[in-house]
Design a protein around this motif. Structure first.
Motif, PDB file in Angstrom:
ATOM      1  N   VAL A 181      63.931  19.576  11.245  1.00  0.00           N
ATOM      2  CA  VAL A 181      62.845  18.853  11.909  1.00  0.00           C
ATOM      3  C   VAL A 181      63.352  18.309  13.246  1.00  0.00           C
ATOM      4  O   VAL A 181      64.285  17.503  13.276  1.00  0.00           O
ATOM      5  CB  VAL A 181      62.335  17.686  11.028  1.00  0.00           C
ATOM      6  N   LEU A 182      62.757  18.752  14.341  1.00  0.00           N
ATOM      7  CA  LEU A 182      63.150  18.268  15.667  1.00  0.00           C
ATOM      8  C   LEU A 182      62.314  17.051  16.015  1.00  0.00           C
ATOM      9  O   LEU A 182      61.078  17.078  15.934  1.00  0.00           O
ATOM     10  CB  LEU A 182      62.956  19.360  16.720  1.00  0.00           C
ATOM     11  N   VAL A 183      62.967  15.978  16.432  1.00  0.00           N
ATOM     12  CA  VAL A 183      62.270  14.728  16.705  1.00  0.00           C
ATOM     13  C   VAL A 183      62.650  14.185  18.073  1.00  0.00           C
ATOM     14  O   VAL A 183      63.689  14.528  18.645  1.00  0.00           O
ATOM     15  CB  VAL A 183      62.567  13.659  15.625  1.00  0.00           C
ATOM     16  N   GLY A 184      61.775  13.341  18.586  1.00  0.00           N
ATOM     17  CA  GLY A 184      62.031  12.543  19.777  1.00  0.00           C
ATOM     18  C   GLY A 184      61.558  11.135  19.489  1.00  0.00           C
ATOM     19  O   GLY A 184      61.314  10.777  18.338  1.00  0.00           O
ATOM     20  N   TRP A 185      61.399  10.341  20.536  1.00  0.00           N
ATOM     21  CA  TRP A 185      60.989   8.950  20.359  1.00  0.00           C
ATOM     22  C   TRP A 185      59.612   8.726  20.985  1.00  0.00           C
ATOM     23  O   TRP A 185      59.192   9.466  21.869  1.00  0.00           O
ATOM     24  CB  TRP A 185      62.027   8.001  20.961  1.00  0.00           C
ATOM     25  N   THR A 186      58.938   7.704  20.502  1.00  0.00           N
ATOM     26  CA  THR A 186      57.628   7.356  21.031  1.00  0.00           C
ATOM     27  C   THR A 186      57.750   6.840  22.460  1.00  0.00           C
ATOM     28  O   THR A 186      58.851   6.568  22.947  1.00  0.00           O
ATOM     29  CB  THR A 186      56.966   6.282  20.153  1.00  0.00           C
ATOM     30  N   SER A 187      56.616   6.674  23.123  1.00  0.00           N
ATOM     31  CA  SER A 187      56.636   6.222  24.513  1.00  0.00           C
ATOM     32  C   SER A 187      57.255   4.839  24.657  1.00  0.00           C
ATOM     33  O   SER A 187      57.832   4.513  25.696  1.00  0.00           O
ATOM     34  CB  SER A 187      55.214   6.222  25.085  1.00  0.00           C
ATOM     35  N   ARG A 188      57.152   4.017  23.625  1.00  0.00           N
ATOM     36  CA  ARG A 188      57.756   2.679  23.651  1.00  0.00           C
ATOM     37  C   ARG A 188      59.230   2.702  23.240  1.00  0.00           C
ATOM     38  O   ARG A 188      59.887   1.665  23.215  1.00  0.00           O
ATOM     39  CB  ARG A 188      56.999   1.738  22.705  1.00  0.00           C
ATOM     40  N   LEU A 189      59.736   3.874  22.858  1.00  0.00           N
ATOM     41  CA  LEU A 189      61.108   4.018  22.383  1.00  0.00           C
ATOM     42  C   LEU A 189      61.388   3.148  21.168  1.00  0.00           C
ATOM     43  O   LEU A 189      62.495   2.622  20.986  1.00  0.00           O
ATOM     44  CB  LEU A 189      62.117   3.688  23.502  1.00  0.00           C
ATOM     45  N   ASP A 190      60.375   3.017  20.300  1.00  0.00           N
ATOM     46  CA  ASP A 190      60.555   2.193  19.107  1.00  0.00           C
ATOM     47  C   ASP A 190      60.236   2.940  17.820  1.00  0.00           C
ATOM     48  O   ASP A 190      60.137   2.335  16.759  1.00  0.00           O
ATOM     49  CB  ASP A 190      59.713   0.914  19.194  1.00  0.00           C
ATOM     50  N   GLY A 191      60.044   4.253  17.894  1.00  0.00           N
ATOM     51  CA  GLY A 191      59.767   5.027  16.695  1.00  0.00           C
ATOM     52  C   GLY A 191      60.094   6.489  16.907  1.00  0.00           C
ATOM     53  O   GLY A 191      60.172   6.969  18.047  1.00  0.00           O
ATOM     54  N   LEU A 192      60.307   7.205  15.811  1.00  0.00           N
ATOM     55  CA  LEU A 192      60.581   8.635  15.864  1.00  0.00           C
ATOM     56  C   LEU A 192      59.290   9.419  15.654  1.00  0.00           C
ATOM     57  O   LEU A 192      58.424   9.012  14.883  1.00  0.00           O
ATOM     58  CB  LEU A 192      61.589   9.036  14.785  1.00  0.00           C
ATOM     59  N   ARG A 193      59.184  10.555  16.323  1.00  0.00           N
ATOM     60  CA  ARG A 193      58.025  11.429  16.158  1.00  0.00           C
ATOM     61  C   ARG A 193      58.490  12.873  16.152  1.00  0.00           C
ATOM     62  O   ARG A 193      59.490  13.227  16.784  1.00  0.00           O
ATOM     63  CB  ARG A 193      57.028  11.220  17.305  1.00  0.00           C
ATOM     64  N   VAL A 194      57.780  13.694  15.401  1.00  0.00           N
ATOM     65  CA  VAL A 194      58.068  15.122  15.408  1.00  0.00           C
ATOM     66  C   VAL A 194      57.727  15.667  16.791  1.00  0.00           C
ATOM     67  O   VAL A 194      56.678  15.346  17.358  1.00  0.00           O
ATOM     68  CB  VAL A 194      57.236  15.847  14.332  1.00  0.00           C
ATOM     69  N   LEU A 195      58.620  16.473  17.359  1.00  0.00           N
ATOM     70  CA  LEU A 195      58.350  17.036  18.680  1.00  0.00           C
ATOM     71  C   LEU A 195      57.126  17.939  18.615  1.00  0.00           C
ATOM     72  O   LEU A 195      57.084  18.859  17.788  1.00  0.00           O
ATOM     73  CB  LEU A 195      59.546  17.837  19.185  1.00  0.00           C
ATOM     74  N   PRO A 196      56.136  17.728  19.481  1.00  0.00           N
ATOM     75  CA  PRO A 196      55.000  18.650  19.540  1.00  0.00           C
ATOM     76  C   PRO A 196      55.454  20.000  20.082  1.00  0.00           C
ATOM     77  O   PRO A 196      56.562  20.116  20.638  1.00  0.00           O
ATOM     78  CB  PRO A 196      54.029  17.948  20.489  1.00  0.00           C
ATOM     79  N   PRO A 197      54.620  21.036  19.945  1.00  0.00           N
ATOM     80  CA  PRO A 197      55.066  22.394  20.305  1.00  0.00           C
ATOM     81  C   PRO A 197      55.604  22.531  21.721  1.00  0.00           C
ATOM     82  O   PRO A 197      56.581  23.254  21.949  1.00  0.00           O
ATOM     83  CB  PRO A 197      53.790  23.231  20.098  1.00  0.00           C
ATOM     84  N   ASP A 198      54.988  21.853  22.702  1.00  0.00           N
ATOM     85  CA  ASP A 198      55.455  22.011  24.080  1.00  0.00           C
ATOM     86  C   ASP A 198      56.849  21.425  24.275  1.00  0.00           C
ATOM     87  O   ASP A 198      57.711  22.036  24.922  1.00  0.00           O
ATOM     88  CB  ASP A 198      54.458  21.372  25.050  1.00  0.00           C
ATOM     89  N   GLU A 199      57.110  20.259  23.703  1.00  0.00           N
ATOM     90  CA  GLU A 199      58.436  19.651  23.853  1.00  0.00           C
ATOM     91  C   GLU A 199      59.478  20.385  23.009  1.00  0.00           C
ATOM     92  O   GLU A 199      60.639  20.489  23.396  1.00  0.00           O
ATOM     93  CB  GLU A 199      58.378  18.174  23.470  1.00  0.00           C
ATOM     94  N   ARG A 200      59.054  20.882  21.874  1.00  0.00           N
ATOM     95  CA  ARG A 200      59.973  21.660  21.041  1.00  0.00           C
ATOM     96  C   ARG A 200      60.444  22.906  21.797  1.00  0.00           C
ATOM     97  O   ARG A 200      61.637  23.234  21.796  1.00  0.00           O
ATOM     98  CB  ARG A 200      59.274  22.058  19.743  1.00  0.00           C
ATOM     99  N   ALA A 201      59.507  23.587  22.460  1.00  0.00           N
ATOM    100  CA  ALA A 201      59.870  24.790  23.215  1.00  0.00           C
ATOM    101  C   ALA A 201      60.835  24.458  24.342  1.00  0.00           C
ATOM    102  O   ALA A 201      61.818  25.172  24.575  1.00  0.00           O
ATOM    103  CB  ALA A 201      58.607  25.453  23.763  1.00  0.00           C
ATOM    104  N   ARG A 202      60.589  23.350  25.051  1.00  0.00           N
ATOM    105  CA  ARG A 202      61.486  22.956  26.136  1.00  0.00           C
ATOM    106  C   ARG A 202      62.868  22.595  25.585  1.00  0.00           C
ATOM    107  O   ARG A 202      63.893  22.938  26.178  1.00  0.00           O
ATOM    108  CB  ARG A 202      60.897  21.771  26.901  1.00  0.00           C
ATOM    109  N   ALA A 203      62.897  21.914  24.460  1.00  0.00           N
ATOM    110  CA  ALA A 203      64.169  21.513  23.878  1.00  0.00           C
ATOM    111  C   ALA A 203      65.015  22.708  23.483  1.00  0.00           C
ATOM    112  O   ALA A 203      66.246  22.670  23.578  1.00  0.00           O
ATOM    113  CB  ALA A 203      63.933  20.622  22.660  1.00  0.00           C
TER     114      ALA A 203
END
Length: 539
Positions: A181-203
């Motif tokens: 599971v590839l994850v990043g952080w929320t806009s507030r940098l206070d939670g984890l979220r699964v990377l959506p398809p566009d960010e997953r592809a860039r990663a």
């Protein structure tokens, strides 16, 4: 909260003579007044979050919201100190959608002991319900999964050494283990979220795709991996609590200790930011350093932790690979035309790869080049790398040399195929850095058979001695750098010997490296796939 709700709360608190005696009806009324009365969406979201917590704790999920709260409160009341803090972390993260930091876990754990689970849950729900702009996105508790944090890599097209390691390594993990599971952080940098398809592809360095919806996740009894650098205080504070309380195995790819060992060469504020990451890393299970030299630095830091009563993570050294990419003929010709430093494109090419930060010591490269040009040596210098902190004097010096007619080119970035073509076109690569966790340009240049001038200590010496092909110099001595570059340009027999050594070096591939790091970081903790805990009965 309305007046009746406050009075209900006061009566409930007065009715609790001990921590273990839980006012089920008052819990139900709290949900009815504070959440249910504010819209079906919130009611549904809270029920799902309570179910996710109970499922993650292997507890049956009752039908009513009040009974779910009652079951949760009973678990909190029965827990011992360590379990209590872990549960406070899990409940807070799942119900609010925000990962708490360590001080928040301590405050709420103490509230739980002093005032009981009812007071803890009321405070938690009350702050969430009345928080301005509060949203109620989908939240899942992920158990038995491996989560890879690629927050920075997913948001940039840059290809620095750290991002290249993160991309190549994770791409290999995903290829062999699709359940990662590839994850990043929320806009507030206070939670984890699964990377959506566009960010997953860039990663992963894949072709661009459309964006998708956001799903917040809370790891529990899982494995958390960080293959990149984390320096934001908001994230490192929360990461520390995650590593301490999520009951998850954790591992990091460890790059270098430059912000500590060579702080004068880094950006303003980088030292404290990096120290924040080390504070969190002290609670990791294992780190995989990218070289033996980097491993020595991390082991030194680990020994320092004894003064704080912590043992720190296990430190293993897994050196980065030396795999070379072969550009096609068209790309090589494109590079020859694009990267030439003189009008005819016939001068021998000296290649310098890396951002123009002080640590890379590009000032010594320019000084050596100008000395040799003044002697009448004919060669072109190509510097590939973007501007960085305190790079203005270096760029100004380079531009002055260009204006005087010196065969010097500056390129901020190249695609991977063009960079590999540049390595192959160069007579030599120069990399006299003051400090490196590894030194990818050294390994990459040698991988294609191009000799390297580099520093005679640390990871750079380590790479050079693993098969030869490099000339070692003292990066703090301009004469040493100049003499070394002169020899590479004028001594053909010596140059040919270095080429022979470089082409005979052992090859380690990215798949081999990724698998080795996986075994170090995950090992026996490897799981069969993620379980996003939700209700075991209809929500």
């Amino acid at each position: 909260m309305t007046g009746p709700a406050r009075r209900s709360l006061a009566r409930a608190r007065n009715a609790v003579p001990a921590v273990g005696e839980l006012p089920v009806s008052a819990l139900a009324r709290l949900c009815t007044v504070s959440v249910d009365g504010r819209g079906r969406h919130r009611r549904t979201a809270l029920r799902a979050r309570l179910a996710a917590v109970l499922s993650a704790l292997d507890t049956p999920v009752p039908t009513s919201t009040g009974d779910r709260l009652s079951a949760l409160a009973q678990l909190l009341a029965d827990a011992d100190q360590q379990a209590r803090q872990d549960l406070v972390w899990l409940v807070t993260a799942t119900i609010t959608g925000r990962l708490p930091d360590r001080p928040a876990v301590l405050r709420r754990s103490r509230q739980l002991v002093l005032d009981g689970p009812w007071s803890f849950l009321h405070t938690l729900l009350g702050r969430l319900v009345h928080r301005p702009g509060a949203s109620w996105p989908q939240i899942g508790v992920v158990t038995g999964a491996v989560l890879v944090d690629l927050h920075h890599t997913a948001r940039t097209d840059l290809a620095t050494g750290i991002q290249r390691v993160a991309r190549r390594t994770t791409a290999e993990w995903v290829r062999s283990r699709p359940d990662v599971v590839l994850v990043g952080w929320t806009s507030r940098l206070d939670g984890l979220r699964v990377l959506p398809p566009d960010e997953r592809a860039r990663a992963l360095g894949e072709p661009a795709v459309a964006a998708g919806r956001e799903e917040i996740v809370v790891p529990w009894r899982s494995t958390y991996l960080l293959p990149e650098l984390m320096t934001e205080r908001a994230r490192t504070d929360r990461l520390q609590a995650l590593l301490r309380h999520s009951r998850s195995r954790s591992g990091l790819i460890a790059f270098d200790m430059v912000p500590i060992s060579s702080a004068e060469t880094t950006a303003d504020g980088m030292g404290p930011a990096f120290a924040g990451m080390l504070t969190a890393a002290a609670h990791a299970d294992v780190v995989a350093a990218i070289s033996q030299a980097a491993g020595d630095e991390w082991r030194g830091w680990r020994r320092m932790l004894t003064g704080t009563g912590l043992t720190g993570p296990e430190v293993a050294a897994v050196s980065l690979p030396t795999e070379a990419l072969a550009p096609d003929d068209a790309t090589t010709e494109q590079a020859r035309l694009m990267l030439k430093t003189d009008e005819q494109g016939t001068l021998p090419l000296v290649l310098c790869v890396g951002s123009h930060e002080p640590r890379k010591n590009h000032g010594a490269v320019l000084a050596a080049a100008e000395t040799l040009w003044s002697e009448g040596q004919r060669f072109g210098l190509l510097m590939v790398g973007g501007n960085a902190w305190h790079s203005e004097p270096l760029v100004a010096e380079a531009e002055a040399l260009q204006a005087s007619g010196r065969p010097l080119s500056l390129v901020s970035a190249l695609s991977d195929p063009l960079l590999w073509a540049a390595y192959r076109l160069a007579r030599c690569t120069v990399f006299p850095s003051y400090a490196e966790g590894f030194g990818l340009p050294v390994a990459e240049s040698l991988a294609v058979g191009t000799p390297v001038l580099t520093s005679g200590y640390g990871s750079m010496r380590e790479i050079a001695e693993d098969g030869g092909g490099a000339l070692l110099v003292d990066p703090r001595d301009d004469a040493s750098v100049t003499d070394g570059l002169r020899r590479l340009l004028t001594d053909d027999a010596f140059h040919d010997e270095l080429v022979r050594q470089a082409r005979s070096r052992p090859v380690r591939t990215w798949p081999d490296y990724a698998e080795h790091v996986w075994q170090v970081l995950v090992g026996s903790a490897e799981t069969s796939g993620p379980d996003r805990s939700g209700p075991k009965t209809p929500g």
